[in-house]
Design a protein around this motif. Structure first.
Motif, PDB file in Angstrom:
ATOM      1  N   THR A  16       0.745  -1.236  -0.083  1.00 37.41           N
ATOM      2  CA  THR A  16       0.176   0.054   0.024  1.00 37.41           C
ATOM      3  C   THR A  16       0.814   1.328  -0.178  1.00 37.41           C
ATOM      4  O   THR A  16       2.062   1.235   0.423  1.00 37.41           O
ATOM      5  N   ILE A 104       4.600  -4.750  10.879  1.00 34.07           N
ATOM      6  CA  ILE A 104       4.747  -5.830  10.021  1.00 34.07           C
ATOM      7  C   ILE A 104       3.913  -5.388   8.780  1.00 34.07           C
ATOM      8  O   ILE A 104       2.558  -4.951   8.844  1.00 34.07           O
ATOM      9  N   GLN A 107       5.469  -7.032   2.746  1.00 30.96           N
ATOM     10  CA  GLN A 107       6.484  -7.837   2.460  1.00 30.96           C
ATOM     11  C   GLN A 107       7.599  -7.857   3.159  1.00 30.96           C
ATOM     12  O   GLN A 107       8.941  -8.422   2.747  1.00 30.96           O
ATOM     13  N   GLY A 134       2.757  -9.780   5.945  1.00 32.75           N
ATOM     14  CA  GLY A 134       1.356  -9.454   5.664  1.00 32.75           C
ATOM     15  C   GLY A 134       1.039 -10.702   4.548  1.00 32.75           C
ATOM     16  O   GLY A 134       0.067 -11.042   4.510  1.00 32.75           O
ATOM     17  N   ARG A 135       2.003 -10.705   3.722  1.00 29.53           N
ATOM     18  CA  ARG A 135       1.944 -11.595   2.402  1.00 29.53           C
ATOM     19  C   ARG A 135       1.494 -13.015   2.821  1.00 29.53           C
ATOM     20  O   ARG A 135       0.998 -13.653   2.215  1.00 29.53           O
ATOM     21  N   GLU A 138      -1.821 -13.039   3.500  1.00 29.77           N
ATOM     22  CA  GLU A 138      -2.811 -12.867   2.524  1.00 29.77           C
ATOM     23  C   GLU A 138      -2.937 -14.338   1.610  1.00 29.77           C
ATOM     24  O   GLU A 138      -3.908 -14.681   1.158  1.00 29.77           O
ATOM     25  N   GLY A 219       0.506  -2.666   8.267  1.00 34.71           N
ATOM     26  CA  GLY A 219      -1.322  -2.961   8.147  1.00 34.71           C
ATOM     27  C   GLY A 219      -1.520  -4.317   8.788  1.00 34.71           C
ATOM     28  O   GLY A 219      -2.781  -4.543   9.430  1.00 34.71           O
ATOM     29  N   VAL A 220      -0.398  -4.972   9.320  1.00 32.10           N
ATOM     30  CA  VAL A 220      -0.782  -6.320   9.845  1.00 32.10           C
ATOM     31  C   VAL A 220      -1.390  -6.204  11.371  1.00 32.10           C
ATOM     32  O   VAL A 220      -1.996  -6.967  11.997  1.00 32.10           O
ATOM     33  N   ASN A 223      -4.719  -6.642  12.474  1.00 35.68           N
ATOM     34  CA  ASN A 223      -5.612  -7.761  12.726  1.00 35.68           C
ATOM     35  C   ASN A 223      -5.485  -8.141  14.196  1.00 35.68           C
ATOM     36  O   ASN A 223      -4.392  -8.526  14.696  1.00 35.68           O
ATOM     37  N   GLN A 245      -1.393   1.578  10.248  1.00 37.63           N
ATOM     38  CA  GLN A 245      -0.748   1.471   9.015  1.00 37.63           C
ATOM     39  C   GLN A 245      -0.312   2.673   8.356  1.00 37.63           C
ATOM     40  O   GLN A 245       0.446   2.556   7.431  1.00 37.63           O
TER      41      GLN A 245
END
Ligand code: ADP
Length: 261
Positions: A16, A104, A107, A134-135, A138, A219-220, A223, A245
């Motif tokens: 992102t 996190i 990638q 995070g990949r 995903e 971004g992670v 979660n 994020q």
């Protein structure tokens, strides 16, 4: 509006692109878009969006700092600054008690240790192994037929997390397929995946450990299951950011503001 009081930070990540505008030492607005294949385009686009949404033009900005994986490809900005510096600065600006920042992203992942003044005293990064990024989540969400945003809440329903390898995302993915074929519950598999990711990152932090306060950015950090896994392991609650994020972009914007003071 005085141009010298408005600054921007742009964080071009692998997944992102984020832009933050600050005015008078406070965040005014932010925008997040997928990076897509053209990082320079994403960088321009995310900045234009946040400016347009607030009736601003780029000429009104005092300065722009660009950070993230794609910072050298942006093609604009007064300065490019490392993600380590920007995440440290952004995290400390929001939570001055932060001493360990775990970022996190899509990638990569990093641990940044701060002193009581917010100076970076050490850091460690992982951009080689997908298992701590995070990949990985995903990939797992696709194989579970879910959105990555849904993993956290479902994993919180787990009463018996499955055992999933933390050493390699490729092994872990095939373990997940095997667990599914043996009828393991989705929530248990996902909770096991979250534990594997958390353990991978905890393993990166052995040099300095996890002094309080420990905060999650990237971004992670959105979660809830990942947060829960860290809190269980560390044995205490972790303060959280309203929007983890954008911490790197926020740090970049504050650096832009302070470099012209
Ligand atoms: P980068 O800066 O490296 O481009 P980000 O910090 O934006 O990456 O993190 C992207 C990752 O964040 C995705 O791979 C995904 O795992 C996770 N993510 C993004 N949004 C959410 C959400 N709403 N809920 C849970 N996870 C999310």
């Amino acid at each position: 509006m005085s141009s010298q009081k408005i600054f921007a930070g742009v964080d071009i990540g692998s997944t992102t692109a984020k832009a933050v505008i600050v005015r008078d030492g406070r965040m005014l607005a932010f925008s997040i878009i997928p990076t897509g294949p053209d990082m320079a385009l994403a960088a321009r686009d995310v900045l234009e969006r946040v400016l347009a949404a607030n009736g601003l033009r780029q000429e009104e900005l005092g300065s722009i700092v660009v950070t993230g994986y794609g910072r050298h490809t942006a093609g604009f900005g007064n300065k490019a600054v490392s993600e380590i510096t920007c995440h440290g600065k952004g995290a400390f600006s929001q939570l001055p008690d932060a001493r360990t920042v775990i970022d996190i992203g899509g990638q990569d992942s990093k641990i940044i240790w701060l002193d009581h003044k917010g100076n970076i005293i050490d850091f460690v990064t992982n951009d080689k192994c997908a298992a701590g990024t995070g990949r990985f989540l995903e990939l797992i969400s696709v194989s579970m037929g879910m959105k990555v945003e849904e993993l956290g809440d479902l994993s919180m329903k787990s009463t018996s997390p499955s055992s999933v390898s933390s050493t390699c995302a490729v092994f872990a993915e095939s373990e997940v397929v095997s667990l599914r074929s043996r009828g393991a519950k989705k929530e248990d598999i996902i909770a096991g995946v979250h534990q594997a990711l958390m353990l991978r990152i905890v393993g990166m932090g052995t040099r300095r450990g996890f002094p309080k306060e420990v905060v999650l950015s990237g971004g992670v950090a959105k979660n809830t299951g990942i947060r829960h896994a860290f809190e269980q392991k560390l044995g205490h609650q972790m303060p959280s950011f309203e929007n983890p994020q954008i911490i790197g972009a926020l740090g970049a914007a504050f650096i832009a503001a302070s470099s012209t003071d």
